[in-house]
Motif scaffolding. Structure first.
Motif, PDB file in Angstrom:
ATOM      1  N   PRO A   1       0.798  -1.238   0.000  1.00 29.75           N
ATOM      2  CA  PRO A   1       0.000   0.000   0.000  1.00 29.75           C
ATOM      3  C   PRO A   1       0.828   1.285   0.000  1.00 29.75           C
ATOM      4  CG  PRO A   1       0.068  -0.918   2.199  1.00 29.75           C
ATOM      5  CD  PRO A   1       0.809  -1.887   1.323  1.00 29.75           C
ATOM      6  N   ASN A   2       2.161   1.165  -0.009  1.00 30.94           N
ATOM      7  CA  ASN A   2       2.991   2.373   0.097  1.00 30.94           C
ATOM      8  C   ASN A   2       3.813   2.662  -1.156  1.00 30.94           C
ATOM      9  OD1 ASN A   2       2.316   2.839   2.936  1.00 30.94           O
ATOM     10  ND2 ASN A   2       3.561   1.038   3.363  1.00 30.94           N
TER      11      ASN A   2
ATOM     12  N   ASP B   1       2.604   3.536  -4.429  1.00 32.08           N
ATOM     13  CA  ASP B   1       2.074   4.441  -5.448  1.00 32.08           C
ATOM     14  C   ASP B   1       2.562   5.869  -5.237  1.00 32.08           C
ATOM     15  OD1 ASP B   1      -0.132   2.798  -6.989  1.00 32.08           O
ATOM     16  OD2 ASP B   1      -0.319   2.281  -4.867  1.00 32.08           O
ATOM     17  N   PRO B   2       2.781   6.613  -6.336  1.00 32.15           N
ATOM     18  CA  PRO B   2       3.198   8.021  -6.216  1.00 32.15           C
ATOM     19  C   PRO B   2       2.227   8.842  -5.376  1.00 32.15           C
ATOM     20  CG  PRO B   2       3.431   7.258  -8.481  1.00 32.15           C
ATOM     21  CD  PRO B   2       2.710   6.170  -7.734  1.00 32.15           C
ATOM     22  N   ILE B   3       0.915   8.599  -5.556  1.00 40.35           N
ATOM     23  CA  ILE B   3      -0.095   9.208  -4.693  1.00 40.35           C
ATOM     24  C   ILE B   3      -0.479   8.178  -3.641  1.00 40.35           C
ATOM     25  CG2 ILE B   3      -2.404  10.207  -4.572  1.00 40.35           C
ATOM     26  CD1 ILE B   3      -2.099  11.116  -7.422  1.00 40.35           C
ATOM     27  N   ASN B   4      -0.160   8.481  -2.397  1.00 37.16           N
ATOM     28  CA  ASN B   4      -0.320   7.520  -1.319  1.00 37.16           C
ATOM     29  C   ASN B   4      -1.765   7.060  -1.171  1.00 37.16           C
ATOM     30  OD1 ASN B   4      -0.675   6.788   1.729  1.00 37.16           O
ATOM     31  ND2 ASN B   4       1.528   6.696   1.356  1.00 37.16           N
ATOM     32  N   CYS B   5      -1.970   5.738  -1.073  1.00 36.52           N
ATOM     33  CA  CYS B   5      -3.324   5.172  -0.932  1.00 36.52           C
ATOM     34  C   CYS B   5      -4.005   5.659   0.341  1.00 36.52           C
ATOM     35  CB  CYS B   5      -3.256   3.649  -0.933  1.00 36.52           C
ATOM     36  SG  CYS B   5      -2.663   2.927  -2.476  1.00 36.52           S
ATOM     37  N   LEU B   6      -3.243   5.721   1.433  1.00 35.88           N
ATOM     38  CA  LEU B   6      -3.822   6.182   2.702  1.00 35.88           C
ATOM     39  C   LEU B   6      -4.251   7.631   2.595  1.00 35.88           C
ATOM     40  CD1 LEU B   6      -4.504   5.580   5.645  1.00 35.88           C
ATOM     41  CD2 LEU B   6      -2.153   6.194   6.248  1.00 35.88           C
TER      42      LEU B   6
ATOM     43  N   LEU C   1      -6.271  -0.332   5.097  1.00 36.02           N
ATOM     44  CA  LEU C   1      -4.906  -0.020   4.652  1.00 36.02           C
ATOM     45  C   LEU C   1      -3.919  -0.043   5.822  1.00 36.02           C
ATOM     46  CD1 LEU C   1      -5.742   2.879   2.176  1.00 36.02           C
ATOM     47  CD2 LEU C   1      -4.758   0.664   1.562  1.00 36.02           C
ATOM     48  N   LEU C   2      -4.323   0.527   6.946  1.00 35.12           N
ATOM     49  CA  LEU C   2      -3.437   0.570   8.109  1.00 35.12           C
ATOM     50  C   LEU C   2      -3.108  -0.831   8.614  1.00 35.12           C
ATOM     51  CD1 LEU C   2      -5.018   3.592  10.007  1.00 35.12           C
ATOM     52  CD2 LEU C   2      -2.706   3.511   9.047  1.00 35.12           C
ATOM     53  N   ARG C   3      -4.088  -1.709   8.606  1.00 37.11           N
ATOM     54  CA  ARG C   3      -3.880  -3.075   9.092  1.00 37.11           C
ATOM     55  C   ARG C   3      -3.078  -3.916   8.101  1.00 37.11           C
ATOM     56  NH1 ARG C   3      -7.146  -4.540  13.437  1.00 37.11           N
ATOM     57  NH2 ARG C   3      -7.235  -6.723  12.820  1.00 37.11           N
ATOM     58  N   HIS C   4      -2.905  -3.414   6.879  1.00 38.03           N
ATOM     59  CA  HIS C   4      -2.086  -4.111   5.894  1.00 38.03           C
ATOM     60  C   HIS C   4      -0.770  -3.373   5.637  1.00 38.03           C
ATOM     61  CE1 HIS C   4      -5.739  -6.444   5.047  1.00 38.03           C
ATOM     62  NE2 HIS C   4      -4.939  -7.312   4.468  1.00 38.03           N
ATOM     63  N   GLY C   5      -0.358  -2.561   6.593  1.00 43.80           N
ATOM     64  CA  GLY C   5       0.977  -1.982   6.529  1.00 43.80           C
ATOM     65  C   GLY C   5       1.098  -0.599   5.946  1.00 43.80           C
TER      66      GLY C   5
END
Length: 212
Positions: free
Chosen positions: A8-9, A11-16, A31-35
């Protein structure tokens, strides 16, 4: 995709960041629970503190979900300390869009300072003893929660609270987010809940009235 190992970290534009801007609690939690890295920095308008906080200032549910290792201490860093701040940076954003903007410069903006008391009070739940700079203190003194904030800042924190912070530090951010790791941790469930700030987990309690 996440269950299949998607990162999840990357992509150029952060998923979170997208989830935060949407105000989508379920997606944030997933997303947080998957890192997902809660301490990401946006490529534009870089601040001294991790960018996620900018999207959560008006929503306590989102602020409380940032307990997944968010670097709260960076919000209280200020090179000016007890000295007067320059009057030329009080607007927070100037012609130099990309710069190291301090939290005190952002939260004391005319359209945000009414949130300062509630935001700082929440942040104090996730740190030990901190010092606030002259500018932030001046704004906080005008807020309803200042007596409570001042009491925390001028007194020693409880040993129980300090122990929780130390245990979290020893565990590390990735282990704190991993449900499997917490399952096998040889501690009573009540202690696990305390370490994970479950008493403040508004999303887990389905208390979605945290917008102020």
């Amino acid at each position: 995709l996440l269950n299949a190992g998607a990162l999840p970290n990357q992509d150029p534009i952060n998923c979170l960041q997208i989830a935060l801007r949407m105000g989508n609690y379920e997606l944030m939690n997933l997303l947080l629970r998957h890192g997902a890295n809660v301490n990401y920095f946006c490529r534009v308008n870089t601040t001294h503190f991790p960018s996620a906080l900018q999207y959560a200032l008006k929503d306590e549910v989102m602020l409380r979900m940032l307990n997944y290792g968010y670097d709260v201490h960076s919000c209280f860093d200020c090179p000016q300390g007890n000295t007067s701040h320059s009057p030329y940076v009080t607007d927070g954003w100037t012609s130099t869009v990309i710069k190291d903007t301090m939290f005190c410069e952002v939260i004391t903006l005319s359209w945000l300072k009414h949130l300062s008391g509630k935001v700082v009070r929440i942040m104090l739940d996730y740190v030990d003893h901190v010092h606030i700079c002259w500018k932030l203190e001046a704004v906080l003194k005008e807020q309803e929660l200042w007596p409570d904030i001042n009491s925390i800042l001028t007194n020693a924190r409880s040993l129980k609270h300090l122990c929780r912070l130390k245990i979290r530090e020893c565990m590390g951010r990735l282990r704190l987010r991993c449900p499997v790791f917490m399952t096998f941790l040889p501690l009573p469930n009540c202690l696990k809940d305390y370490i994970l700030y479950k008493e403040y987990d508004l999303y887990g309690q389905e208390n979605f009235t945290g917008t102020y």
